[in-house]
Design a protein around this motif. Structure first.
Motif, mmCIF file in Angstrom:
data_model
loop_
_atom_site.group_PDB
_atom_site.id
_atom_site.type_symbol
_atom_site.label_atom_id
_atom_site.label_comp_id
_atom_site.label_asym_id
_atom_site.label_seq_id
_atom_site.Cartn_x
_atom_site.Cartn_y
_atom_site.Cartn_z
ATOM 1 N N GLY A 60 33.655 -60.411 67.736
ATOM 2 C CA GLY A 60 33.367 -61.323 68.137
ATOM 3 C C GLY A 60 33.035 -61.973 69.599
ATOM 4 N N LYS A 61 34.008 -61.184 70.333
ATOM 5 C CA LYS A 61 33.867 -60.971 71.671
ATOM 6 C C LYS A 61 33.435 -60.624 72.727
ATOM 7 C CE LYS A 61 38.641 -62.109 71.955
ATOM 8 N NZ LYS A 61 39.718 -61.943 72.705
ATOM 9 N N ILE A 62 32.280 -60.935 73.562
ATOM 10 C CA ILE A 62 31.512 -59.930 74.587
ATOM 11 C C ILE A 62 32.127 -59.294 76.272
ATOM 12 C CG2 ILE A 62 29.912 -60.258 76.535
ATOM 13 C CD1 ILE A 62 28.962 -62.922 74.327
ATOM 14 N N TYR A 63 31.912 -57.962 76.019
ATOM 15 C CA TYR A 63 33.393 -57.672 76.588
ATOM 16 C C TYR A 63 31.400 -56.472 77.389
ATOM 17 C CZ TYR A 63 36.768 -56.892 73.046
ATOM 18 O OH TYR A 63 37.701 -58.324 73.153
ATOM 19 N N ARG A 64 32.538 -56.135 79.082
ATOM 20 C CA ARG A 64 31.760 -55.844 80.132
ATOM 21 C C ARG A 64 32.397 -54.245 80.263
ATOM 22 N NH1 ARG A 64 33.366 -57.904 84.753
ATOM 23 N NH2 ARG A 64 34.983 -56.418 84.828
ATOM 24 N N MET A 65 32.065 -53.042 79.632
ATOM 25 C CA MET A 65 31.993 -51.942 80.374
ATOM 26 C C MET A 65 31.170 -50.886 81.857
ATOM 27 S SD MET A 65 33.456 -49.498 76.941
ATOM 28 C CE MET A 65 33.254 -48.677 77.689
ATOM 29 N N PRO A 66 31.577 -50.651 82.470
ATOM 30 C CA PRO A 66 30.779 -49.236 83.653
ATOM 31 C C PRO A 66 30.037 -48.843 82.318
ATOM 32 C CG PRO A 66 33.828 -49.323 83.358
ATOM 33 C CD PRO A 66 33.428 -50.334 81.929
ATOM 34 N N LEU A 67 29.012 -48.100 83.332
ATOM 35 C CA LEU A 67 27.805 -46.971 82.494
ATOM 36 C C LEU A 67 27.783 -46.624 84.136
ATOM 37 C CD1 LEU A 67 25.010 -48.822 80.957
ATOM 38 C CD2 LEU A 67 26.585 -47.672 79.852
ATOM 39 N N GLU A 68 28.122 -44.798 83.505
ATOM 40 C CA GLU A 68 27.298 -43.602 84.193
ATOM 41 C C GLU A 68 25.561 -43.542 84.036
ATOM 42 O OE1 GLU A 68 28.433 -39.236 84.060
ATOM 43 O OE2 GLU A 68 30.394 -40.371 84.331
ATOM 44 N N VAL A 69 25.794 -44.047 85.316
ATOM 45 C CA VAL A 69 24.047 -43.244 84.904
ATOM 46 C C VAL A 69 23.681 -42.057 86.075
ATOM 47 C CG1 VAL A 69 21.964 -44.493 85.883
ATOM 48 C CG2 VAL A 69 23.642 -46.217 84.544
ATOM 49 N N ARG A 70 22.761 -41.485 84.677
ATOM 50 C CA ARG A 70 22.840 -40.236 85.405
ATOM 51 C C ARG A 70 21.279 -40.199 85.802
ATOM 52 N NH1 ARG A 70 25.591 -38.344 79.933
ATOM 53 N NH2 ARG A 70 23.832 -39.129 79.394
ATOM 54 N N SER A 71 20.609 -41.091 85.009
ATOM 55 C CA SER A 71 18.972 -41.531 86.411
ATOM 56 C C SER A 71 18.654 -42.630 85.672
ATOM 57 C CB SER A 71 17.954 -40.287 85.435
ATOM 58 O OG SER A 71 17.756 -40.879 83.964
ATOM 59 N N PHE A 72 18.094 -42.826 87.087
ATOM 60 C CA PHE A 72 17.007 -44.228 86.030
ATOM 61 C C PHE A 72 15.311 -44.392 86.939
ATOM 62 C CE2 PHE A 72 16.114 -48.404 88.347
ATOM 63 C CZ PHE A 72 15.392 -49.410 87.087
ATOM 64 N N CYS A 73 14.568 -44.285 86.250
ATOM 65 C CA CYS A 73 13.085 -45.033 86.346
ATOM 66 C C CYS A 73 12.193 -45.752 85.561
ATOM 67 C CB CYS A 73 12.812 -43.238 86.092
ATOM 68 S SG CYS A 73 13.016 -42.247 86.826
ATOM 69 N N GLY A 74 13.132 -46.991 85.589
ATOM 70 C CA GLY A 74 12.856 -47.453 84.617
ATOM 71 C C GLY A 74 13.531 -47.572 83.268
ATOM 72 N N VAL A 75 13.745 -46.212 82.915
ATOM 73 C CA VAL A 75 14.946 -46.711 81.558
ATOM 74 C C VAL A 75 16.638 -46.146 82.438
ATOM 75 C CG1 VAL A 75 15.300 -44.270 80.001
ATOM 76 C CG2 VAL A 75 12.783 -45.119 80.544
ATOM 77 N N ILE A 76 17.139 -46.223 81.319
ATOM 78 C CA ILE A 76 18.723 -45.603 81.444
ATOM 79 C C ILE A 76 19.000 -44.725 80.786
ATOM 80 C CG2 ILE A 76 20.512 -46.484 81.875
ATOM 81 C CD1 ILE A 76 19.324 -48.594 83.608
ATOM 82 N N ARG A 77 19.459 -44.008 81.807
ATOM 83 C CA ARG A 77 19.986 -42.721 80.471
ATOM 84 C C ARG A 77 21.643 -42.488 81.157
ATOM 85 N NH1 ARG A 77 15.516 -39.903 78.115
ATOM 86 N NH2 ARG A 77 13.435 -40.150 79.355
ATOM 87 N N GLY A 78 22.569 -43.118 80.247
ATOM 88 C CA GLY A 78 23.468 -42.579 80.513
ATOM 89 C C GLY A 78 24.258 -42.789 79.499
ATOM 90 N N HIS A 79 25.896 -43.311 79.706
ATOM 91 C CA HIS A 79 26.827 -43.614 78.478
ATOM 92 C C HIS A 79 28.276 -44.746 79.199
ATOM 93 C CE1 HIS A 79 28.184 -39.687 80.816
ATOM 94 N NE2 HIS A 79 29.594 -39.809 80.659
ATOM 95 N N ARG A 80 28.698 -44.998 78.346
ATOM 96 C CA ARG A 80 29.888 -46.139 78.419
ATOM 97 C C ARG A 80 30.920 -45.343 78.933
ATOM 98 N NH1 ARG A 80 29.639 -49.167 73.049
ATOM 99 N NH2 ARG A 80 27.845 -50.930 73.903
#
Length: 87
Positions: A60-80
């Protein structure tokens, strides 16, 4: 797994840093609670851009994780990456 389809990129003032502010954290917690799904937050400051995934865990807790983003063109493609931090 549900796709991460909602979030935004915003800019912090020069010298502030590309890390979530207290206001960013409160805003993201509110959005995750109200939408019931994970949200992405991108922060740009000067030449640095960081991406974060905010999500509700099974406890039930809210967490934050950094994302490694490989591309951004209005669509995020990456992983935690890294270890989740409770926010």
């Amino acid at each position: 797994m549900h796709p991460l389809v909602l979030g935004w990129l915003h800019i912090h003032p020069h010298g502030f840093g590309a890390q979530p502010s207290e206001l960013d954290e409160r805003t993201m917690r509110s959005w995750v609670r109200s939408k019931g799904q994970a949200m992405i937050c991108g922060i740009q400051c000067d030449e640095e851009v960081n991406w974060f995934d905010y999500f509700r865990a099974s406890n039930g807790k809210i967490y934050r994780m950094p994302l490694e983003v490989r591309s951004f063109c209005g669509v995020i493609r990456g992983h935690r990456t890294g270890i989740p931090e409770a926010v």
